[in-house]
Write an enzyme that holds these catalytic residues in place. Structure first.
Site, PDB file in Angstrom:
ATOM      1  N   ASP A   1       0.876  -1.170   0.000  1.00 32.82           N
ATOM      2  CA  ASP A   1       0.000   0.000   0.000  1.00 32.82           C
ATOM      3  C   ASP A   1       0.915   1.221   0.000  1.00 32.82           C
ATOM      4  O   ASP A   1       1.740   1.376   0.909  1.00 32.82           O
ATOM      5  CB  ASP A   1      -0.861   0.030   1.272  1.00 32.82           C
TER       6      ASP A   1
ATOM      7  N   ASP B   1     -13.372  -3.638  -1.382  1.00 34.07           N
ATOM      8  CA  ASP B   1     -13.089  -3.281   0.022  1.00 34.07           C
ATOM      9  C   ASP B   1     -14.370  -3.424   0.840  1.00 34.07           C
ATOM     10  O   ASP B   1     -15.021  -2.424   1.170  1.00 34.07           O
ATOM     11  CB  ASP B   1     -12.594  -1.822   0.103  1.00 34.07           C
TER      12      ASP B   1
HETATM   13  O1  1PR Z   1     -10.596   3.120  -5.113  1.00 32.54           O
HETATM   14  O2  1PR Z   1      -9.692   2.569  -7.345  1.00 32.54           O
HETATM   15  O3  1PR Z   1      -8.758   4.457  -6.034  1.00 32.54           O
HETATM   16  O4  1PR Z   1      -8.344   2.121  -5.380  1.00 32.54           O
HETATM   17  C1  1PR Z   1      -7.799   2.323  -4.109  1.00 32.54           C
HETATM   18  C2  1PR Z   1      -7.141   1.050  -3.708  1.00 32.54           C
HETATM   19  O5  1PR Z   1      -6.424   1.290  -2.508  1.00 32.54           O
HETATM   20  C3  1PR Z   1      -8.106  -0.087  -3.443  1.00 32.54           C
HETATM   21  O6  1PR Z   1      -7.624  -1.275  -4.019  1.00 32.54           O
HETATM   22  C4  1PR Z   1      -8.130  -0.222  -1.918  1.00 32.54           C
HETATM   23  O7  1PR Z   1      -8.192  -1.580  -1.526  1.00 32.54           O
HETATM   24  C5  1PR Z   1      -6.796   0.359  -1.516  1.00 32.54           C
HETATM   25  N1  1PR Z   1      -6.853   1.083  -0.244  1.00 32.54           N
HETATM   26  C6  1PR Z   1      -7.430   2.273  -0.052  1.00 32.54           C
HETATM   27  N2  1PR Z   1      -7.269   2.645   1.251  1.00 32.54           N
HETATM   28  C7  1PR Z   1      -6.565   1.687   1.846  1.00 32.54           C
HETATM   29  C8  1PR Z   1      -6.141   1.689   3.239  1.00 32.54           C
HETATM   30  O8  1PR Z   1      -5.554   0.731   3.747  1.00 32.54           O
HETATM   31  N3  1PR Z   1      -6.418   2.785   3.945  1.00 32.54           N
HETATM   32  N4  1PR Z   1      -5.628  -0.434   1.065  1.00 32.54           N
HETATM   33  C9  1PR Z   1      -6.306   0.700   0.900  1.00 32.54           C
HETATM   34  C10 1PR Z   1      -6.183  -1.436   1.637  1.00 32.54           C
HETATM   35  C11 1PR Z   1      -5.961  -3.687   1.660  1.00 32.54           C
HETATM   36  C12 1PR Z   1      -4.753  -4.421   1.199  1.00 32.54           C
HETATM   37  C13 1PR Z   1      -3.908  -4.952   2.309  1.00 32.54           C
HETATM   38  C14 1PR Z   1      -4.513  -6.259   2.747  1.00 32.54           C
HETATM   39  C15 1PR Z   1      -3.553  -7.172   3.428  1.00 32.54           C
HETATM   40  N5  1PR Z   1      -6.175  -2.494   0.855  1.00 32.54           N
HETATM   41  O9  1PR Z   1      -4.021  -3.559   0.444  1.00 32.54           O
HETATM   42  O10 1PR Z   1      -2.688  -5.086   1.723  1.00 32.54           O
HETATM   43  O11 1PR Z   1      -5.603  -5.996   3.621  1.00 32.54           O
HETATM   44  O12 1PR Z   1      -3.104  -6.614   4.618  1.00 32.54           O
HETATM   45  P1  1PR Z   1      -2.665  -7.536   5.834  1.00 32.54           P
HETATM   46  O13 1PR Z   1      -2.012  -8.764   5.247  1.00 32.54           O
HETATM   47  O14 1PR Z   1      -1.679  -6.714   6.583  1.00 32.54           O
HETATM   48  O15 1PR Z   1      -3.880  -7.862   6.612  1.00 32.54           O
HETATM   49  P2  1PR Z   1      -9.415   3.128  -5.976  1.00 32.54           P
END
Ligand code: 1PR
Length: 548
Positions: free
Chosen positions: A249, A404
């Site tokens: 991320d 999400d």
């Molecule tokens: O909406 O097209 O602009 O895309 C935004 C992208 O960014 C989406 O794919 C969304 O999942 C991601 N995103 C937005 N905010 C967050 C955040 O964390 N605040 N990432 C985010 C969250 C979750 C995974 C994470 C897994 C595994 N995405 O990226 O890597 O949950 O984590 P873990 O193994 O530590 O549990 P758009």
């Protein structure tokens, strides 16, 4: 459109570096092919006019997009005849993916559009009633004749991503170099004289793939020393491996530096500061070296910024693709946009820039939810959504939808029109049912769409894969939400990547054993070096799950 001037004719060796000619008609990510050729010590000359094909010493054709799109582009550029001439003369040629398929007579993907007709037979689609299609991931090959291309190959799995395949029959049997099994046996490699082509991507298949590419680039200098064809050996069916994906991320921290961050249930701040877990390019490289099957970058603030103005993110992709030879997915902010001067960019423009910078797949989050809402409102496809437009040009396999979702508990299914499941993890008030509410803007806003419905509609719109996060599980380390993954997996016939909540090796085994997911993604445990990727794979292997 006027054709560009031809590149200067001449020797294929410049300053001691051999030139490889690349047939890139500008429809996708061939940056990684370029990078792989350069890494192996060769330089690249692009075909810019039909004569360049006939002047090539060694020609690589990494076809991308759909069969019809590729053949039409070749025809419009005047490349079909010189290509046929080059191939019929048996001059050194390597086709990759669609570059193999176009050698056949035609494809069910684009009926009525003839292929190059070198190999007898038609390319047709995998049967998605029994398999998830596209066939995405690392599979094996069975070598059917000796070839210098495999001089350094030791039987490793290679990376495939395709929905269509050639099958062998009497008429094309003299071409068959390798076969692979995915529900059925299909042609994964062909070779006759100096002409060869692969369905897998050597440039995305790590060191094993680079070795095969080296076999082509320097074939005349190599001795047969690697995997050999053994006519007496029993041929075992190859098996597609479950993929382990490392996710980064990415966003700018308060100082303006691009960092890899990590949330707890999507909250990436700790004591007011954005968590900083490392530099994107360095981490991606580390994961490639540690055996990640794929790397995903999510630009998590992409929904509010405009990615084409976010040059550091594009630079991250460019630099990563120079060092990392496994598939790269990038998501965040893929949608249409008007800049400060009122200039309009379609989602396809944004995605194209990502592909040009080295992405193999793009991932769409918020915009997929809006597209599904629009589809529900109109009751039909419009052809205008980002998913449809990008899939049309780059193929379904290049479009991932990132979901999400967050659990919403109910006492009975009748309380909501959304798709509910009976859950073994009851809600705070003891509710025995829940649905999975889709969110947009990084979980900041819930919408009246559930993850199961969203996945199904996105598949119809042309998505090739689902990246299934869980806000409830993200960063918790308590394991994947297997109920969510199973519900979505059963609703679609495209591959599903389970994401969020991995805390130990057993969670990967659990998700694969209980859901049918094709891949599992984790972030926190890899960033914090709590669990090495190799340990995850060892554990899976120990329980009989196939991994690379
Ligand atoms: O909406 O097209 O602009 O895309 C935004 C992208 O960014 C989406 O794919 C969304 O999942 C991601 N995103 C937005 N905010 C967050 C955040 O964390 N605040 N990432 C985010 C969250 C979750 C995974 C994470 C897994 C595994 N995405 O990226 O890597 O949950 O984590 P873990 O193994 O530590 O549990 P758009």
């Amino acid at each position: 459109m006027p054709r560009p001037a031809c590149s200067p004719a001449g020797r294929a060796i410049y300053d001691g570096i051999e030139m490889i000619t690349l047939l890139d008609y500008g429809a996708g990510n061939v940056r990684s092919v370029r990078n792989a050729i350069r890494k192996l010590g060769y330089s690249v000359r692009d075909v810019s006019c039909p004569e360049d094909i006939l002047q090539a010493e060694k020609l690589i054709f990494p076809g991308v997009g759909s069969f019809g799109n590729a053949m039409t582009r070749l025809r419009d550029e005047g490349y079909v005849e010189p290509l046929r001439q080059y191939l019929n003369a048996g001059r050194p040629f390597l086709g990759i993916c669609l570059g193999l398929q176009t050698l056949f007579d035609g494809s069910d993907e684009s009926p009525g559009i003839p292929g190059l007709g070198l190999i007898p037979g038609h390319v047709s689609r995998f049967d998605d009633s029994v398999l998830s299609v596209p066939h995405i991931g690392w599979n094996g090959i069975n070598i059917r004749k000796d070839s210098a291309l495999f001089s350094g190959y030791q039987g490793e799995r290679l990376y495939f991503v395709h929905s269509y395949r050639g099958v062998r029959d009497e008429a094309n049997s003299d071409w068959i170099l390798t076969t692979t099994n995915y529900g059925e046996e299909f042609i994964s490699g062909v070779e006759k004289g100096n002409v060869a082509a692969f369905q897998f991507h050597p440039e995305k298949s790590g060191d094993a793939g680079l070795g095969i590419l080296r076999g082509f680039l320097g074939a005349d200098a190599l001795e047969l020393g690697g995997a050999r064809y053994d006519p007496g050996a029993e041929v075992a069916e190859t098996r597609l491996a479950k993929r382990i994906i490392a996710c980064l991320d990415v966003r700018a921290n308060d100082e303006g530096d691009l960092v890899v961050t990590k949330g707890d249930q999507y909250d990436v701040r700790e004591e007011g500061q954005v968590r900083n877990l490392g530099k994107p390019v360095e981490l991606a490289r580390r994961y490639f070296e540690e055996g990640a099957d794929e790397i995903t970058f999510l630009n998590i603030t992409g929904f509010r910024d405009f990615p084409l103005e976010d040059q550091p993110m594009l630079e991250v992709l460019r630099l990563t693709s120079e060092k990392v030879f496994v598939p790269l997915t990038i998501g965040g902010g893929i949608r249409e946009y008007k800049d400060a001067d009122g200039k309009y960019y379609s989602a396809l423009d944004v995605a194209s820039e990502y592909f040009r910078s080295g992405a193999d797949k793009i991932s769409i989050g918020s915009d997929a939810v809006y597209a599904v809402e629009e589809y529900r409102r109109l009751g039909t496809k419009t052809g205008k959504s980002a998913i449809e437009q990008i899939a049309e040009v780059y193929g379904n396999q290049a479009v991932v939808v990132s979901i999400d979702p967050r659990r919403v508990y109910v006492r009975s299914p009748g309380e909501t029109a959304r798709h509910t499941i009976k859950t073994a993890v009851p809600g705070p008030g003891g509710e025995a049912y829940c649905w999975f509410q889709c969110t947009v803007k990084g979980g900041r806003e819930g919408r009246d769409v559930d993850a199961v419905e969203l996945a199904g509609i996105c598949e119809q719109l042309g998505a090739g894969e689902i990246l299934l996060n869980s806000i409830d599980r993200d960063g918790t380390g308590i394991g994947f939400d297997t109920e969510l993954v199973r519900a979505v997996r059963e609703a679609v016939s495209i591959p599903v990547i389970a994401s969020s909540g991995a805390g130990g090796v057993q969670h990967f085994t659990e998700v694969f054993e209980n859901t049918g997911a094709e891949a599992a993604l984790a972030a926190g445990i890899f960033h914090r070096k709590e669990v090495p990727i190799a340990a995850v794979k060892d554990h899976l292997r120990g329980t009989g799950i196939v991994v690379r």
